[in-house]
Design a protein around this motif. Structure first.
Motif, PDB file in Angstrom:
ATOM      1  N   ARG A   6     -13.167   7.569   8.771  1.00  0.00           N
ATOM      2  CA  ARG A   6     -12.594   6.499   8.171  1.00  0.00           C
ATOM      3  C   ARG A   6     -11.090   6.541   8.731  1.00  0.00           C
ATOM      4  O   ARG A   6     -10.383   7.789   8.547  1.00  0.00           O
ATOM      5  CB  ARG A   6     -12.789   6.649   6.861  1.00  0.00           C
ATOM      6  CG  ARG A   6     -14.096   6.386   6.393  1.00  0.00           C
ATOM      7  CD  ARG A   6     -14.181   6.365   4.674  1.00  0.00           C
ATOM      8  NE  ARG A   6     -13.542   7.507   4.181  1.00  0.00           N
ATOM      9  CZ  ARG A   6     -12.582   7.265   2.903  1.00  0.00           C
ATOM     10  NH1 ARG A   6     -11.913   6.592   2.767  1.00  0.00           N
ATOM     11  NH2 ARG A   6     -12.247   8.624   2.636  1.00  0.00           N
ATOM     12  N   ARG A  34     -13.636   1.935   9.613  1.00  0.00           N
ATOM     13  CA  ARG A  34     -14.461   2.886   9.839  1.00  0.00           C
ATOM     14  C   ARG A  34     -15.085   3.050  11.364  1.00  0.00           C
ATOM     15  O   ARG A  34     -15.557   1.854  11.629  1.00  0.00           O
ATOM     16  CB  ARG A  34     -15.522   2.710   8.965  1.00  0.00           C
ATOM     17  CG  ARG A  34     -16.129   4.008   8.442  1.00  0.00           C
ATOM     18  CD  ARG A  34     -17.304   3.895   7.079  1.00  0.00           C
ATOM     19  NE  ARG A  34     -17.898   2.552   7.186  1.00  0.00           N
ATOM     20  CZ  ARG A  34     -18.557   2.124   6.043  1.00  0.00           C
ATOM     21  NH1 ARG A  34     -18.381   2.471   4.990  1.00  0.00           N
ATOM     22  NH2 ARG A  34     -19.300   0.928   6.370  1.00  0.00           N
ATOM     23  N   TYR A  67     -12.711  -5.154   6.896  1.00  0.00           N
ATOM     24  CA  TYR A  67     -12.793  -5.422   5.539  1.00  0.00           C
ATOM     25  C   TYR A  67     -14.144  -6.154   5.222  1.00  0.00           C
ATOM     26  O   TYR A  67     -14.653  -6.944   6.085  1.00  0.00           O
ATOM     27  CB  TYR A  67     -11.782  -6.239   4.925  1.00  0.00           C
ATOM     28  CG  TYR A  67     -10.320  -5.561   5.189  1.00  0.00           C
ATOM     29  CD1 TYR A  67      -9.803  -4.584   4.434  1.00  0.00           C
ATOM     30  CD2 TYR A  67      -9.549  -6.100   6.302  1.00  0.00           C
ATOM     31  CE1 TYR A  67      -8.669  -4.052   4.905  1.00  0.00           C
ATOM     32  CE2 TYR A  67      -8.379  -5.543   6.767  1.00  0.00           C
ATOM     33  CZ  TYR A  67      -7.911  -4.522   5.837  1.00  0.00           C
ATOM     34  OH  TYR A  67      -6.760  -3.828   6.280  1.00  0.00           O
ATOM     35  N   SER A 100      -2.607   5.237   3.134  1.00  0.00           N
ATOM     36  CA  SER A 100      -2.059   5.786   1.813  1.00  0.00           C
ATOM     37  C   SER A 100      -3.544   5.938   0.992  1.00  0.00           C
ATOM     38  O   SER A 100      -3.472   5.450  -0.282  1.00  0.00           O
ATOM     39  CB  SER A 100      -1.175   4.736   1.047  1.00  0.00           C
ATOM     40  OG  SER A 100       0.078   4.838   1.618  1.00  0.00           O
ATOM     41  N   GLY A 101      -4.437   6.398   1.928  1.00  0.00           N
ATOM     42  CA  GLY A 101      -5.971   6.850   0.985  1.00  0.00           C
ATOM     43  C   GLY A 101      -6.730   5.469   0.966  1.00  0.00           C
ATOM     44  O   GLY A 101      -8.106   5.538   0.694  1.00  0.00           O
ATOM     45  N   PHE A 102      -6.236   4.214   1.488  1.00  0.00           N
ATOM     46  CA  PHE A 102      -7.220   3.111   1.500  1.00  0.00           C
ATOM     47  C   PHE A 102      -7.806   3.088   2.782  1.00  0.00           C
ATOM     48  O   PHE A 102      -7.191   3.287   3.734  1.00  0.00           O
ATOM     49  CB  PHE A 102      -6.300   1.780   1.228  1.00  0.00           C
ATOM     50  CG  PHE A 102      -5.853   1.792  -0.206  1.00  0.00           C
ATOM     51  CD1 PHE A 102      -6.632   1.070  -0.992  1.00  0.00           C
ATOM     52  CD2 PHE A 102      -4.500   2.255  -0.489  1.00  0.00           C
ATOM     53  CE1 PHE A 102      -6.067   0.931  -2.546  1.00  0.00           C
ATOM     54  CE2 PHE A 102      -4.150   2.004  -1.806  1.00  0.00           C
ATOM     55  CZ  PHE A 102      -4.895   1.328  -2.813  1.00  0.00           C
ATOM     56  N   THR A 103      -9.019   2.821   2.832  1.00  0.00           N
ATOM     57  CA  THR A 103      -9.829   2.755   4.083  1.00  0.00           C
ATOM     58  C   THR A 103      -9.417   1.397   4.811  1.00  0.00           C
ATOM     59  O   THR A 103      -9.596   0.333   4.260  1.00  0.00           O
ATOM     60  CB  THR A 103     -11.422   2.777   3.880  1.00  0.00           C
ATOM     61  OG1 THR A 103     -11.456   3.796   3.210  1.00  0.00           O
ATOM     62  CG2 THR A 103     -12.009   2.761   5.102  1.00  0.00           C
ATOM     63  N   LEU A 120       0.772  -1.236  -0.109  1.00  0.00           N
ATOM     64  CA  LEU A 120      -0.101   0.085  -0.102  1.00  0.00           C
ATOM     65  C   LEU A 120       0.868   1.277  -0.192  1.00  0.00           C
ATOM     66  O   LEU A 120       0.507   2.230  -0.356  1.00  0.00           O
ATOM     67  CB  LEU A 120      -0.774  -0.159   1.295  1.00  0.00           C
ATOM     68  CG  LEU A 120      -2.074  -0.906   1.376  1.00  0.00           C
ATOM     69  CD1 LEU A 120      -3.016  -0.456   2.239  1.00  0.00           C
ATOM     70  CD2 LEU A 120      -2.677  -1.042  -0.098  1.00  0.00           C
ATOM     71  N   THR A 121       1.951   1.210   0.703  1.00  0.00           N
ATOM     72  CA  THR A 121       2.788   2.628   0.904  1.00  0.00           C
ATOM     73  C   THR A 121       4.027   2.740   0.146  1.00  0.00           C
ATOM     74  O   THR A 121       4.583   3.659  -0.143  1.00  0.00           O
ATOM     75  CB  THR A 121       3.295   2.914   2.366  1.00  0.00           C
ATOM     76  OG1 THR A 121       4.108   1.767   2.618  1.00  0.00           O
ATOM     77  CG2 THR A 121       1.965   2.545   3.296  1.00  0.00           C
TER      78      THR A 121
END
Lengths: 303, 339
Positions: free
Chosen positions: B220, B230, B247, B224-227, B192-193
């Motif tokens: 949230r 929440r 998830y 790197s912008g991925f949830t 992810l990063t």
């Protein structure tokens, strides 16, 4: 550069597996096929009875067969399975856990991608202990892979890089497939068989992110290194690994073979892969040293 | 370095030191041993603001030694090809500072230290993922490893069985963050990063973390912008570690903790059993934690170990209180059903 078919990570039913390898034997332009259960020791009894016939079939088709060992070795049955495999004299073995290195001693062996051969010092050590071939970890950036490959080749060691398939991202002692169904590993009822290409995990806003395969976590997108092949070959990478996914793997192998043989360019190869793997997205971020999920096109433009 | 010297008796408390101040705090709170790293990719807690300069390491070793405590230097990441010099330099800095042992994972690094300084004491990092007697013996045989830090995936009977089959000491984690993936085999953060846990010592880096509030008040947590998770309005939003996230799966559309809930490991209750199983050293996780956290946790475990050593029952309430109000787990140690 020789194409190889890596070990099947998923728990496919025995009949599907038999048909799959029969077709690979007859039709896929790969030189080497890795067999054996790498992810979960509970699955092995389902396909071990077929193994001799599968090996024979693949060899009859002109493939070299290498037997891969478990990535995680903790339980008695895992230790015994590893020791049994490492005693093999009639086939090459690929070692995926240090337990296998201890069992194998200095007899010749290959190093699998789970053994963290990230650098030239580790590869030199392994070569001195009988390693003849090393598959680099998926996350090693291309420039480091090139340094590792040059060093390995200078030692006479073969070098392999995964160029197709979901990225193996993590393993655990816990089975996440069983957990998803409210079970634990000992009573999993082999629910992983329901997901021949892994169980999707999406973010809570609906973005596909990861795949669960038993104790393994994989990427959602497939790694695809078509454009990197010339660079890898120039650095001394001798083998390009295709990981089996639930798509037409013979067709996938033909795309890579055609590209390596100069019969189609990278753009056409990628278009053909996109057609074979409908609905799948592709990544090459690890190779470029950026977030793995990304896909970097030539000329440095990010998609 | 005095490689032949024995470490303290069973029940050694191995405590985290993210900074020189935390090291002093841990030693004063009763740590037998502290572990730390340099300010770069050579250790698995390469976080901004943490870790030691060579000068700080030297002064800290002197401080610890003057009080009878030992210092371990974590050089426990995997050098990418072409960058070995940084890891070799880290080992040389550790030797000059007089650290009591190196915590290593990479075979190339282990071999380099073992050949360059044959008397140096090596501990096998949890990042090497040695979870069987054969794997542990491999590192003992070839690199002279004297202690293995066991992965957090074994039950106590399994630890007892391993102890009988290996020629080195065992260290286990007893408290702190509870990693779910096999350490040294996880590339989730890199996916992810672009920063690798194995190569860069980075896990869910803070610079990539954002918290985003929606109009309905829900929050949230993102990497790197991925949830990653929440939270309802008013709920405390946790740190977005990928393996502690929520998830959705096809048959779990509502979302669930696919890997593990955000829990801490607390083996306070199991200390006597672990000692009886032959565990030599107890490791407390948390080089990223504050001085007050270190003081409280180290102090509580110090009292507990001292009670057990003197034949008394430890004050378990003291240890349990450390994670009171939080979710805690005994992870794999208590039951195979964890798997």
């Amino acid at each position: 550069m020789e194409l190889t078919l890596g070990p099947l990570a998923y728990h496919w039913p025995a009949d599907i597996r038999r048909d799959f390898y029969a077709r690979i034997a007859d039709e896929a332009p790969v030189g080497t096929v890795y067999l054996g259960e790498v992810i979960c020791s509970k699955r092995a009894p389902f396909h071990e009875p077929d193994l001799p016939a599968t090996i024979e079939r693949l060899e009859r088709g002109g493939k070299r067969v290498v037997l891969s060992s478990l990535a995680e070795v903790m339980l008695k049955r895992e230790r015994e399975a590893t020791a049994g495999l490492m005693a093999a004299e009639d086939h090459e073995v690929e070692v995926n856990n240090a337990a296998g290195l201890m069992d194998r001693g200095r007899r010749p062996h290959r190093i699998g991608p789970f053994l963290n051969a990230y650098n030239e010092a580790t590869i030199a050590w392994m070569a001195g202990q009988g390693a003849t071939h090393v598959c680099l970890p998926a996350e090693l950036p291309g420039h480091s892979a090139a340094v590792a490959a040059r060093a390995a080749r200078a030692l006479g060691v073969g070098v392999e890089v995964q160029v197709f398939g979901r990225a193996p991202l993590a393993v655990s002692a816990r089975c996440y497939h069983a957990r998803a169904h409210g079970r634990h590993k000992d009573n999993c009822q082999f629910v992983c068989e329901d997901d021949p290409d892994g169980m999707p995990l999406l973010t809570l806003d609906g973005k596909p992110l990861l795949r669960v395969n038993g104790i393994q976590t994989q990427s959602e997108s497939y790694v695809e290194l078509v454009e990197a092949l010339p660079e890898l070959a120039a650095a001394g990478v001798s083998h390009a690994r295709l990981l089996p996914q639930a798509v037409d793997m013979v067709a996938v192998a033909r795309v890579f073979a055609d590209h390596l043989g100069g019969m189609c360019d990278a753009t056409e190869a990628r278009a053909r892969l996109a057609g074979i793997c409908a609905g799948v997205s592709f990544s090459n971020g690890f190779f470029h040293g950026v977030a793995g999920y990304r896909h970097i096109a030539r000329l440095g433009t990010a998609h | 370095m005095t490689g032949a010297e024995d470490f303290s008796a069973a029940g050694e408390l191995v405590c985290p030191a993210g900074t020189p101040a935390a090291l002093r705090t841990a030693v004063e709170a009763g740590a037998d041993t502290v572990y730390c790293g340099l300010r770069n990719a050579t250790n698995a807690r390469n976080f901004p603001g943490l870790n030691f300069t060579p000068e700080e390491l030297q002064a800290s070793v002197a401080f610890a030694h003057a009080r009878g405590a030992k210092v371990l230097l974590a050089v426990n990441t995997y050098p990418p090809a072409g960058q070995l010099a940084l890891w070799h330099e880290a080992a040389a800095i550790g030797m000059r500072a007089g650290v009591d042992a190196f915590i290593v994972a990479d075979m190339g690094v282990a071999r380099h230290i073992a050949e360059t300084w044959p008397r140096a004491r090596l501990h096998l990092s949890v990042q090497a993922a040695a979870s069987s007697p054969e794997a542990i013996r491999y590192y003992c045989t070839h690199f002279g490893v004297r202690r293995v830090v066991l992965p957090r995936i074994l039950t106590i009977p399994e630890i007892r069985a391993i102890r009988r089959e290996i020629p080195c000491e065992i260290e286990t984690f007893v408290f702190g963050n509870h990693g779910l993936m096999v350490e040294g085999r996880c590339s989730l953060t890199n996916w992810l990063t672009g920063q690798s846990t194995n190569l860069d010592g980075v896990c869910s880096p803070a610079a990539e973390v954002t918290f985003e509030r929606a109009d309905d008040g829900t929050m949230r947590s993102c990497l790197s912008g991925f949830t990653i998770d929440r939270f309802a309005a008013g709920e405390t939003a946790g740190y977005p570690t990928i393996c502690k996230g929520r998830y959705a799966a096809p048959h779990r559309p509502e979302g669930y903790y696919a890997f593990e809930e955000p829990v801490s490991l607390n083996l306070g209750r199991l200390l006597p059993e672990l000692m009886a199983a032959g565990v030599h050293a107890f490791k407390i996780e948390g080089r990223q934690r504050s001085k007050s956290y270190v003081r409280q946790v180290v102090g509580a475990f110090r009292r507990a170990v001292d009670s057990i050593r003197s034949g008394h029952d430890p004050d378990l309430a003291d240890l349990v209180a450390l994670t009171e109000g939080q979710k805690e787990t005994q992870g794999a140690f208590q039951t195979k059903k964890w798997r």
